[in-house]
Motif scaffolding. Structure first.
Motif, PDB file in Angstrom:
ATOM      1  N   MET A   1      29.330  32.687 -30.098  1.00 47.01           N
ATOM      2  CA  MET A   1      30.246  31.976 -30.399  1.00 47.01           C
ATOM      3  C   MET A   1      29.973  30.774 -30.939  1.00 47.01           C
ATOM      4  O   MET A   1      29.234  29.844 -30.148  1.00 47.01           O
ATOM      5  CB  MET A   1      31.479  31.792 -29.381  1.00 47.01           C
ATOM      6  N   PRO A   2      30.301  30.047 -32.273  1.00 41.07           N
ATOM      7  CA  PRO A   2      29.976  28.729 -32.651  1.00 41.07           C
ATOM      8  C   PRO A   2      30.349  27.596 -31.801  1.00 41.07           C
ATOM      9  O   PRO A   2      31.497  27.698 -31.108  1.00 41.07           O
ATOM     10  CB  PRO A   2      30.315  28.517 -33.926  1.00 41.07           C
ATOM     11  N   LEU A   3      29.625  26.545 -31.590  1.00 40.13           N
ATOM     12  CA  LEU A   3      30.185  25.385 -30.815  1.00 40.13           C
ATOM     13  C   LEU A   3      31.224  24.581 -31.729  1.00 40.13           C
ATOM     14  O   LEU A   3      31.393  24.646 -32.793  1.00 40.13           O
ATOM     15  CB  LEU A   3      28.918  24.251 -30.553  1.00 40.13           C
ATOM     16  N   ARG A   4      32.332  24.061 -30.824  1.00 38.98           N
ATOM     17  CA  ARG A   4      33.371  23.376 -31.390  1.00 38.98           C
ATOM     18  C   ARG A   4      33.491  22.003 -30.790  1.00 38.98           C
ATOM     19  O   ARG A   4      33.763  21.882 -29.890  1.00 38.98           O
ATOM     20  CB  ARG A   4      34.537  24.290 -30.859  1.00 38.98           C
ATOM     21  N   ARG A   5      33.191  21.339 -32.092  1.00 41.38           N
ATOM     22  CA  ARG A   5      32.991  19.959 -31.732  1.00 41.38           C
ATOM     23  C   ARG A   5      34.534  19.197 -31.786  1.00 41.38           C
ATOM     24  O   ARG A   5      35.530  19.704 -32.305  1.00 41.38           O
ATOM     25  CB  ARG A   5      32.402  19.354 -33.025  1.00 41.38           C
ATOM     26  N   PHE A   6      34.451  17.956 -31.475  1.00 46.38           N
ATOM     27  CA  PHE A   6      35.845  17.143 -31.581  1.00 46.38           C
ATOM     28  C   PHE A   6      36.193  17.023 -32.968  1.00 46.38           C
ATOM     29  O   PHE A   6      35.426  16.953 -33.750  1.00 46.38           O
ATOM     30  CB  PHE A   6      35.803  15.785 -30.800  1.00 46.38           C
ATOM     31  N   ASP A   7      37.721  17.238 -32.770  1.00 46.32           N
ATOM     32  CA  ASP A   7      38.184  16.744 -34.239  1.00 46.32           C
ATOM     33  C   ASP A   7      38.097  15.424 -34.654  1.00 46.32           C
ATOM     34  O   ASP A   7      38.655  14.386 -34.005  1.00 46.32           O
ATOM     35  CB  ASP A   7      39.737  17.193 -34.269  1.00 46.32           C
ATOM     36  N   ARG A   8      37.488  15.093 -35.469  1.00 55.19           N
ATOM     37  CA  ARG A   8      37.288  13.610 -35.949  1.00 55.19           C
ATOM     38  C   ARG A   8      38.276  12.688 -37.158  1.00 55.19           C
ATOM     39  O   ARG A   8      38.230  11.885 -37.341  1.00 55.19           O
ATOM     40  CB  ARG A   8      35.756  13.400 -36.692  1.00 55.19           C
ATOM     41  N   THR A   9      39.124  13.733 -37.373  1.00 53.80           N
ATOM     42  CA  THR A   9      40.025  12.968 -38.523  1.00 53.80           C
ATOM     43  C   THR A   9      40.951  11.906 -38.188  1.00 53.80           C
ATOM     44  O   THR A   9      41.336  10.868 -38.891  1.00 53.80           O
ATOM     45  CB  THR A   9      41.143  14.450 -38.669  1.00 53.80           C
ATOM     46  N   SER A  10      41.124  11.671 -36.584  1.00 61.61           N
ATOM     47  CA  SER A  10      41.790  10.339 -36.198  1.00 61.61           C
ATOM     48  C   SER A  10      40.868   9.250 -36.132  1.00 61.61           C
ATOM     49  O   SER A  10      41.417   8.189 -35.278  1.00 61.61           O
ATOM     50  CB  SER A  10      42.729  10.684 -34.951  1.00 61.61           C
ATOM     51  N   TRP A  11      39.548   9.404 -35.875  1.00 59.90           N
ATOM     52  CA  TRP A  11      38.701   8.494 -35.165  1.00 59.90           C
ATOM     53  C   TRP A  11      38.659   7.280 -36.211  1.00 59.90           C
ATOM     54  O   TRP A  11      38.647   7.599 -37.554  1.00 59.90           O
ATOM     55  CB  TRP A  11      37.377   9.041 -35.419  1.00 59.90           C
ATOM     56  N   PRO A  12      38.463   6.176 -35.645  1.00 60.30           N
ATOM     57  CA  PRO A  12      38.333   4.818 -36.518  1.00 60.30           C
ATOM     58  C   PRO A  12      37.085   4.940 -37.199  1.00 60.30           C
ATOM     59  O   PRO A  12      35.971   5.703 -36.796  1.00 60.30           O
ATOM     60  CB  PRO A  12      38.465   3.895 -35.728  1.00 60.30           C
ATOM     61  N   GLU A  13      37.044   4.105 -38.311  1.00 63.68           N
ATOM     62  CA  GLU A  13      35.802   4.181 -39.056  1.00 63.68           C
ATOM     63  C   GLU A  13      34.701   3.501 -38.716  1.00 63.68           C
ATOM     64  O   GLU A  13      33.471   3.921 -38.788  1.00 63.68           O
ATOM     65  CB  GLU A  13      36.015   3.691 -40.491  1.00 63.68           C
ATOM     66  N   HIS A  14      34.855   2.439 -37.629  1.00 66.17           N
ATOM     67  CA  HIS A  14      33.712   1.783 -37.335  1.00 66.17           C
ATOM     68  C   HIS A  14      34.335   0.935 -35.830  1.00 66.17           C
ATOM     69  O   HIS A  14      35.747   0.869 -35.726  1.00 66.17           O
ATOM     70  CB  HIS A  14      33.063   0.820 -38.209  1.00 66.17           C
ATOM     71  N   GLY A  15      33.242   0.204 -35.261  1.00 76.51           N
ATOM     72  CA  GLY A  15      33.711  -0.493 -34.230  1.00 76.51           C
ATOM     73  C   GLY A  15      33.632  -0.013 -32.715  1.00 76.51           C
ATOM     74  O   GLY A  15      33.019   1.234 -32.605  1.00 76.51           O
ATOM     75  N   PRO A  16      33.840  -0.527 -31.656  1.00 73.46           N
ATOM     76  CA  PRO A  16      33.598  -0.113 -30.449  1.00 73.46           C
ATOM     77  C   PRO A  16      34.404   1.171 -29.983  1.00 73.46           C
ATOM     78  O   PRO A  16      33.654   2.109 -29.291  1.00 73.46           O
ATOM     79  CB  PRO A  16      34.119  -1.141 -29.403  1.00 73.46           C
ATOM     80  N   HIS A  17      35.415   1.037 -30.531  1.00 71.34           N
ATOM     81  CA  HIS A  17      36.007   2.753 -30.149  1.00 71.34           C
ATOM     82  C   HIS A  17      35.285   3.803 -30.818  1.00 71.34           C
ATOM     83  O   HIS A  17      34.980   4.941 -30.499  1.00 71.34           O
ATOM     84  CB  HIS A  17      37.529   2.613 -30.515  1.00 71.34           C
ATOM     85  N   ARG A  18      35.025   3.751 -32.006  1.00 67.16           N
ATOM     86  CA  ARG A  18      34.252   4.756 -33.029  1.00 67.16           C
ATOM     87  C   ARG A  18      32.762   4.931 -31.863  1.00 67.16           C
ATOM     88  O   ARG A  18      32.451   6.035 -31.883  1.00 67.16           O
ATOM     89  CB  ARG A  18      33.891   4.331 -34.013  1.00 67.16           C
ATOM     90  N   ASP A  19      32.191   3.999 -31.736  1.00 65.69           N
ATOM     91  CA  ASP A  19      30.724   3.836 -30.963  1.00 65.69           C
ATOM     92  C   ASP A  19      31.227   4.731 -29.793  1.00 65.69           C
ATOM     93  O   ASP A  19      30.282   5.513 -29.283  1.00 65.69           O
ATOM     94  CB  ASP A  19      30.284   2.627 -30.691  1.00 65.69           C
ATOM     95  N   LEU A  20      32.175   4.501 -28.940  1.00 68.60           N
ATOM     96  CA  LEU A  20      32.552   5.248 -27.772  1.00 68.60           C
ATOM     97  C   LEU A  20      32.774   6.869 -28.137  1.00 68.60           C
ATOM     98  O   LEU A  20      32.133   7.626 -27.404  1.00 68.60           O
ATOM     99  CB  LEU A  20      33.716   4.738 -26.871  1.00 68.60           C
ATOM    100  N   LEU A  21      33.330   6.956 -29.209  1.00 66.06           N
ATOM    101  CA  LEU A  21      33.803   8.488 -29.566  1.00 66.06           C
ATOM    102  C   LEU A  21      32.321   9.145 -29.955  1.00 66.06           C
ATOM    103  O   LEU A  21      32.099  10.295 -29.520  1.00 66.06           O
ATOM    104  CB  LEU A  21      34.686   8.703 -30.531  1.00 66.06           C
ATOM    105  N   ASP A  22      31.517   8.289 -30.682  1.00 68.73           N
ATOM    106  CA  ASP A  22      30.354   8.985 -30.877  1.00 68.73           C
ATOM    107  C   ASP A  22      29.513   9.294 -29.887  1.00 68.73           C
ATOM    108  O   ASP A  22      28.812  10.324 -29.801  1.00 68.73           O
ATOM    109  CB  ASP A  22      29.293   7.972 -31.989  1.00 68.73           C
ATOM    110  N   LEU A  23      29.457   8.341 -28.893  1.00 67.57           N
ATOM    111  CA  LEU A  23      28.706   8.677 -27.659  1.00 67.57           C
ATOM    112  C   LEU A  23      29.262   9.828 -26.941  1.00 67.57           C
ATOM    113  O   LEU A  23      28.538  10.660 -26.448  1.00 67.57           O
ATOM    114  CB  LEU A  23      28.908   7.452 -26.756  1.00 67.57           C
ATOM    115  N   LEU A  24      30.552  10.006 -26.766  1.00 69.57           N
ATOM    116  CA  LEU A  24      31.301  11.056 -26.044  1.00 69.57           C
ATOM    117  C   LEU A  24      30.934  12.315 -26.802  1.00 69.57           C
ATOM    118  O   LEU A  24      30.647  13.471 -26.089  1.00 69.57           O
ATOM    119  CB  LEU A  24      32.591  11.011 -25.984  1.00 69.57           C
ATOM    120  N   ASP A  25      30.883  12.475 -28.187  1.00 72.00           N
ATOM    121  CA  ASP A  25      30.753  13.333 -28.973  1.00 72.00           C
ATOM    122  C   ASP A  25      29.129  13.980 -28.803  1.00 72.00           C
ATOM    123  O   ASP A  25      28.738  15.118 -28.542  1.00 72.00           O
ATOM    124  CB  ASP A  25      30.999  13.251 -30.531  1.00 72.00           C
ATOM    125  N   ASP A  26      28.358  13.008 -28.451  1.00 72.62           N
ATOM    126  CA  ASP A  26      26.823  13.389 -28.569  1.00 72.62           C
ATOM    127  C   ASP A  26      26.454  14.011 -27.089  1.00 72.62           C
ATOM    128  O   ASP A  26      26.153  14.984 -26.991  1.00 72.62           O
ATOM    129  CB  ASP A  26      25.869  11.901 -28.400  1.00 72.62           C
TER     130      ASP A  26
END
Length: 91
Positions: A1-26
């Motif tokens: 079964m392939p890995l299912r990553r988080f849906d990024r369509t609502s992610w901000p383009e940049h900033g601390p919130h985006r950095d947080l989401l990138d960290l959580l995704d990692d």
């Protein structure tokens, strides 16, 4: 079964919130991409709440604390302290 990553369509383009989401995704990918339902069970909260946080529509708060979320993303239920500290700083 392939890995299912988080849906990024609502992610901000940049900033601390985006950095947080990138960290959580990692962390999410590193630990096998547990589903939103599994994360909700680990956190004892609703799947909708987890979905809103990991999709960038809401920030972690009382219902889903950032340290608890980082820990839930791991298979062991414990977060690397440096990662948890970084996530908390970005919140």
């Amino acid at each position: 079964m392939p890995l299912r990553r988080f849906d990024r369509t609502s992610w901000p383009e940049h900033g601390p919130h985006r950095d947080l989401l990138d960290l959580l995704d990692d962390v999410h990918v590193h630990h096998g991409c547990p589903s939103e339902r599994v994360l909700a069970r680990r956190l004892r909260t609703s799947t909708a709440r987890v979905r809103d946080v990991v999709r960038g529509r809401a920030l972690p708060g009382d219902a889903v604390g950032i340290r608890d979320l980082v820990a839930a993303l791991t298979a062991q239920g414990r977060a690397d302290p440096a990662t948890a500290d970084r996530a908390e700083a970005l919140t």
